[in-house]
Motif scaffolding. Sequence first.
Motif, PDB file in Angstrom:
ATOM      1  N   ASN A  32     -29.144  15.836  -7.860  1.00 45.24           N
ATOM      2  CA  ASN A  32     -29.954  16.661  -6.938  1.00 45.24           C
ATOM      3  C   ASN A  32     -31.008  15.843  -6.194  1.00 45.24           C
ATOM      4  O   ASN A  32     -32.166  16.251  -6.062  1.00 45.24           O
ATOM      5  N   ILE A  33     -30.612  14.688  -5.690  1.00 43.70           N
ATOM      6  CA  ILE A  33     -31.541  13.807  -4.985  1.00 43.70           C
ATOM      7  C   ILE A  33     -31.736  14.252  -3.533  1.00 43.70           C
ATOM      8  O   ILE A  33     -32.848  14.197  -3.009  1.00 43.70           O
ATOM      9  N   PHE A  34     -30.643  14.694  -2.877  1.00 41.11           N
ATOM     10  CA  PHE A  34     -30.703  15.024  -1.453  1.00 41.11           C
ATOM     11  C   PHE A  34     -30.446  16.504  -1.219  1.00 41.11           C
ATOM     12  O   PHE A  34     -29.622  17.125  -1.901  1.00 41.11           O
ATOM     13  N   THR A  35     -31.141  17.056  -0.236  1.00 37.83           N
ATOM     14  CA  THR A  35     -30.894  18.421   0.225  1.00 37.83           C
ATOM     15  C   THR A  35     -29.828  18.384   1.319  1.00 37.83           C
ATOM     16  O   THR A  35     -29.539  17.313   1.871  1.00 37.83           O
ATOM     17  N   PRO A  36     -29.227  19.523   1.684  1.00 42.50           N
ATOM     18  CA  PRO A  36     -28.241  19.519   2.781  1.00 42.50           C
ATOM     19  C   PRO A  36     -28.779  18.949   4.087  1.00 42.50           C
ATOM     20  O   PRO A  36     -28.067  18.229   4.794  1.00 42.50           O
ATOM     21  N   ASP A  37     -30.024  19.261   4.424  1.00 39.84           N
ATOM     22  CA  ASP A  37     -30.604  18.702   5.658  1.00 39.84           C
ATOM     23  C   ASP A  37     -30.721  17.188   5.583  1.00 39.84           C
ATOM     24  O   ASP A  37     -30.480  16.482   6.577  1.00 39.84           O
ATOM     25  N   GLN A  38     -31.070  16.672   4.424  1.00 40.49           N
ATOM     26  CA  GLN A  38     -31.162  15.218   4.256  1.00 40.49           C
ATOM     27  C   GLN A  38     -29.787  14.564   4.325  1.00 40.49           C
ATOM     28  O   GLN A  38     -29.641  13.454   4.843  1.00 40.49           O
ATOM     29  N   CYS A  39     -28.767  15.266   3.829  1.00 33.76           N
ATOM     30  CA  CYS A  39     -27.392  14.756   3.929  1.00 33.76           C
ATOM     31  C   CYS A  39     -26.967  14.645   5.390  1.00 33.76           C
ATOM     32  O   CYS A  39     -26.319  13.669   5.780  1.00 33.76           O
ATOM     33  N   ASP A  40     -27.323  15.649   6.196  1.00 37.27           N
ATOM     34  CA  ASP A  40     -27.019  15.586   7.635  1.00 37.27           C
ATOM     35  C   ASP A  40     -27.730  14.412   8.287  1.00 37.27           C
ATOM     36  O   ASP A  40     -27.171  13.746   9.163  1.00 37.27           O
ATOM     37  N   ALA A  41     -28.966  14.157   7.873  1.00 32.07           N
ATOM     38  CA  ALA A  41     -29.718  13.032   8.432  1.00 32.07           C
ATOM     39  C   ALA A  41     -29.061  11.699   8.089  1.00 32.07           C
ATOM     40  O   ALA A  41     -28.991  10.781   8.924  1.00 32.07           O
ATOM     41  N   ILE A  42     -28.539  11.580   6.869  1.00 33.58           N
ATOM     42  CA  ILE A  42     -27.859  10.347   6.465  1.00 33.58           C
ATOM     43  C   ILE A  42     -26.592  10.149   7.281  1.00 33.58           C
ATOM     44  O   ILE A  42     -26.276   9.035   7.716  1.00 33.58           O
ATOM     45  N   ASN A  43     -25.849  11.237   7.507  1.00 35.89           N
ATOM     46  CA  ASN A  43     -24.640  11.125   8.328  1.00 35.89           C
ATOM     47  C   ASN A  43     -24.972  10.679   9.753  1.00 35.89           C
ATOM     48  O   ASN A  43     -24.246   9.885  10.359  1.00 35.89           O
ATOM     49  N   ARG A  44     -26.096  11.153  10.290  1.00 31.55           N
ATOM     50  CA  ARG A  44     -26.498  10.750  11.636  1.00 31.55           C
ATOM     51  C   ARG A  44     -26.925   9.281  11.657  1.00 31.55           C
ATOM     52  O   ARG A  44     -26.688   8.579  12.639  1.00 31.55           O
TER      53      ARG A  44
END
Length: 359
Positions: A32-44
């Motif tokens: 549980n390190i990343f939230t969905p919004d943070q995952c989107d940021a990593i993909n970007r």
Amino acid sequence: MIGWEDVYKVTVAMVPLYVALMLGYGSVRWWNIFTPDQCDAINRLVCYFTLPLFTFEFTAHIDPFKMNYLFIGADAMSKLIIVLVIAFWAKCSSKGSYCWSITSFSLCTLTNSLVVGVPLIRAMYGEKAVDLVVQSSVIQAIIWLTVLLFVLECRRANADSYLDSSIKNAQVLAVESAGKDVEANQLEIVESTGPSFWCLMKIVWLKLAMNPNSYGCVIGITWAFLANRFHFEMPSIIEGSILIMSKAGTGTAMFSMGLFMALQEKIIACGPSLTAFGMILRFIAGPAAMAIGAIAVGLHGDVLRVAIIQAALPQSITSFIFAKEYGLHAEVLSTAVIFGLIASLPVLIVYYAILGFLN
């Protein structure tokens, strides 16, 4: 002939990809390190920084004056065959659509040539064959990934325009229903059929102009032409600045895929039928089209074999990153990458054995 040592070399090249994927998966599903919004940021981050620099780095180091243009022509012809078949399917089948045409093209044509292809082809056919695989990777980056970006931007721009049209029409109806003595020429009314072709093209080209993926391959091949024509090298300070991010390209792409997998209810997010569909396109349709194109332009011997083998390599990781960024069947592409990497070694060895009987 491929021996156990060659199989080990390919395995060594592939296992680190799964390490990065599992770290991404575990960071969401288990830790549980990343939230969905943070995952989107990593993909970007992957889409707009590491992948463009990765593309530039390997494109800039080829010698464009020594490319095998018959091999490239065979690749182009195979892509044309696939486009024609997909267009016919989209027009004549009730299941055909613009969106699925884009995804089908990705599944048939875009391969992971550098990570899996280079060690495998080296073991099969030697260093000269590796040069062909690198050439196909460069052409894929310069032409076909740019084409993919273009059609994805067209789809996004068209969808955004329709959304804007709906909002504006709703506003107009609200104004008219309220009474408001407003003259017709003061009301902003859009055509319900969507934007004009030239308006759409303007939007798409502006978007592409702001997308660094459009520049990575173009600048890279331009540098390659100049460097090989005038015999000079890239300054070490510039190359170091590029390498520090480009080396993370493949790893961060796999990490992002692990994040995406962890956010889904199931690992096989698209279901068994679409998984089988993706594998058929990747390992059968793509190589078949390449075989037709290669024979048509007159390839023979090991060059013909390499052309077919490289068309059967696993799915391009970049195609998943773009699918995730543009919201188009990312679950299908992620499954194709994962299962493609698992299935590629036995499938490609079978191809190698069969092609060994060709003169």
